[in-house]
Structure formats: C-alpha cells, structure tokens
Design an enzyme around this catalytic site. Structure first.
Site, PDB file in Angstrom:
ATOM      1  N   ASN A 152     -42.569  14.454  26.627  1.00  0.00           N
ATOM      2  CA  ASN A 152     -41.366  14.395  27.462  1.00  0.00           C
ATOM      3  C   ASN A 152     -40.167  14.454  26.515  1.00  0.00           C
ATOM      4  OD1 ASN A 152     -39.257  13.803  29.146  1.00  0.00           O
ATOM      5  ND2 ASN A 152     -39.894  11.695  29.575  1.00  0.00           N
ATOM      6  N   TRP A 153     -39.561  15.635  26.428  1.00  0.00           N
ATOM      7  CA  TRP A 153     -38.462  15.817  25.460  1.00  0.00           C
ATOM      8  C   TRP A 153     -37.164  15.177  25.943  1.00  0.00           C
ATOM      9  CZ3 TRP A 153     -38.904  21.723  23.780  1.00  0.00           C
ATOM     10  CH2 TRP A 153     -40.134  21.916  23.128  1.00  0.00           C
ATOM     11  N   LYS A 154     -37.135  14.758  27.207  1.00  0.00           N
ATOM     12  CA  LYS A 154     -35.909  14.177  27.789  1.00  0.00           C
ATOM     13  C   LYS A 154     -34.738  15.147  27.568  1.00  0.00           C
ATOM     14  CE  LYS A 154     -38.033   9.725  27.234  1.00  0.00           C
ATOM     15  NZ  LYS A 154     -37.912   8.279  27.132  1.00  0.00           N
ATOM     16  N   HIS A 162     -40.072   9.418  36.672  1.00  0.00           N
ATOM     17  CA  HIS A 162     -39.900   8.753  35.376  1.00  0.00           C
ATOM     18  C   HIS A 162     -38.923   7.587  35.539  1.00  0.00           C
ATOM     19  CE1 HIS A 162     -38.677   7.951  31.275  1.00  0.00           C
ATOM     20  NE2 HIS A 162     -39.827   8.490  30.918  1.00  0.00           N
TER      21      HIS A 162
HETATM   22  P1  PGA Z   1     -41.225   6.927  24.330  1.00  0.00           P
HETATM   23  O1  PGA Z   1     -40.932   7.493  25.783  1.00  0.00           O
HETATM   24  O2  PGA Z   1     -42.512   7.529  23.858  1.00  0.00           O
HETATM   25  O3  PGA Z   1     -40.049   7.369  23.500  1.00  0.00           O
HETATM   26  O4  PGA Z   1     -41.315   5.439  24.451  1.00  0.00           O
HETATM   27  C1  PGA Z   1     -41.975   7.667  26.710  1.00  0.00           C
HETATM   28  C2  PGA Z   1     -41.441   8.235  27.998  1.00  0.00           C
HETATM   29  O5  PGA Z   1     -40.311   7.915  28.381  1.00  0.00           O
HETATM   30  O6  PGA Z   1     -42.128   9.018  28.668  1.00  0.00           O
END
Ligand code: PGA
Length: 255
Positions: free
Chosen positions: A9-11, A95
C-alpha cells in the site's frame, strides 16, 4: 491451499510518476520469479496506468487504494469500480486512514466490497481496532462488526476473490507491530466469521496481517495458520525490504 497475497500500500507516495514506475519495475523483477506468491502493488490512482504498464502483464498485480461504489455519476473526485476494472485487479477497501480521514463508514465499506466483486475486482477489505478500543477490551466486538458489515453485501464469499486484511490501527506506521500470536487470534476470529457466513467458502479467503510489517517480523506472521500474507505500508516503498517480505512469504508457501 491458499496462495499468500502480499500487497504494498503505497498510500500517497511516491511524488512523481517516474518514481512510481521505477518502484514497480523493481518489484516486478522479484515478483516475476515468485510463482508461489500473489504480489500486488497499490499506487495512487493517478499512477495506476503507469504501474500497470511497468508490470508488463507478468506476475505483478496492480491494486487501487479506494474507489466509489457507483458506476458513474456526480461524485466529484471519485473513481468508479468500472473505471478501475480496466487498470487494476485488486482494490483496498476500508483502510483505517480512509475510515479516519474520509468518513468511510462500515456501511460504505460494505457497498464498496460488493461493487468491487461485481466488477471482477478482488477487494482487500481492511479491518482493525484502534488503540482505545483495544484498551477497552473491545477488539473482538469491533472486528465482528467491521467484518460482517464489509461482507454484508456479498452473496457468497467463495469464489468472490475476497481478501481480508487485519490491521490493528495502533500498529500502522508506528513500528509497534502486533505479535504473531495476537495477530493469529484475530485472524482466527475472522476465519470463524467467514465460516459462519459461508461455510464452504471461508477457507479460500486469504487473511493478511498489516501494521509495521517488515522483513524482520514478516515470517512470524506467515507461520500462523490463519495468516496468508501481509498488507505492507512503509516497507513497500523500499524495494529491498518489500522483496525480503515477498521471499519470506514464498519460503513458507501456501497455507
Ligand atoms: P505500515 O502500513 O506497514 O506502514 O504500518 C500498513 C498499512 O497502512 O496498510
């Protein structure tokens, strides 16, 4: 036999399309050589086409990070499942950052999951308790409500392509990952709910762990009987770290 699903998940990263393409090419190199793992990268919507091109029709799958449930209409800024189906095979729904910042309610999550399946997209339905809910001892209650709401619009779970991601909110981006044992406890609860909803289809559904998943702790999750992969945020932006997580999943193989 469930094939592990590892999704990055690159956000809202990276800032430029050229960087998204380079990152996708680096992941593709690893993914193309790991037939035992379903590898997915979820870039920002605006980079989906670039990343899909970079994936080149190989083993690397592309996912979106959210979508609307309607086909078309007056929904400024939104992307429909029909539009995404041209570009992506997966879509993250619910999410915690969208629940927190974009008023994504349980009801909307349910509509979106059903719409995704209706358009041939594999939804990654994300659920998880906040730190406050955990302290209050209500984790099981929150998970039960969120999972049932997310899947409420699905006729059958079997053959839907559904993936469920257990992401404790307190573990996301904090470095404070859940223990393998605690993640398994919730994953087993999710499996039991799936069984209650569709006894025949429950065992097909990959359940991911997410929240500060790194190469150091990934194998601990993959060794759990009800955990079949990870939803990875921060570490998915680092090609070497993401590759190490993919290899850990490949080593442990299908559950
Ligand atoms: P993180 O994020 O691995 O940076 O904790 C996970 C996510 O939000 O899917």
């Amino acid at each position: 036999m469930r094939i592990p699903v590892i999704a990055g998940n690159w956000k809202m990263n990276p800032p430029r399309p050229s960087e998204a393409t380079s990152l996708a090419l680096a992941v593709r190199e690893v993914a193309d050589n790991l037939p035992g793992v379903t590898t997915v990268v979820c870039p920002p919507t605006v980079f989906l086409a670039d990343v899909r091109r970079a994936a080149g029709g190989g083993r690397l799958h592309v996912g979106a990070q959210t979508m609307h449930w309607e086909e078309t209409g007056a929904f400024t800024g939104e992307t429909s499942p029909a539009m995404l189906a041209e570009l992506a095979g997966f879509v993250i729904i619910g999410h915690s950052e969208r629940r927190q910042y974009d008023n994504e309610t349980d009801e909307k999550v349910g509509r979106k999951v059903a719409a995704a399946v209706g358009h041939g997209l594999r939804p990654i339905a994300a659920v998880g308790e906040t730190a406050e809910e955990r302290r209050a001892g209500s984790t099981a209650e929150v998970i039960d409500r969120q999972v049932r709401a997310a899947l409420g619009g699905l006729g059958r779970i079997g053959a839907s392509g559904l993936v469920v991601a257990y992401e404790p909110v307190w573990a996301i981006g904090t470095g404070d990952a859940a223990s393998g044992e605690d993640a398994q406890t919730v994953a087993a609860q999710i499996r039991a709910i799936l069984r209650d909803l569709d006894p025949g289809g429950a065992d097909e559904v990959p359940i991911q762990y997410g929240g500060s998943c790194t190469p150091d702790n990934a194998a601990e999750y993959f060794a759990q009987p009800d955990i079949d992969g990870a939803l990875v945020g921060g570490a998915s932006l680092k090609p070497d770290a993401f590759a190490a997580i993919l290899r850990a999943a490949a080593e442990l193989g299908p559950a």
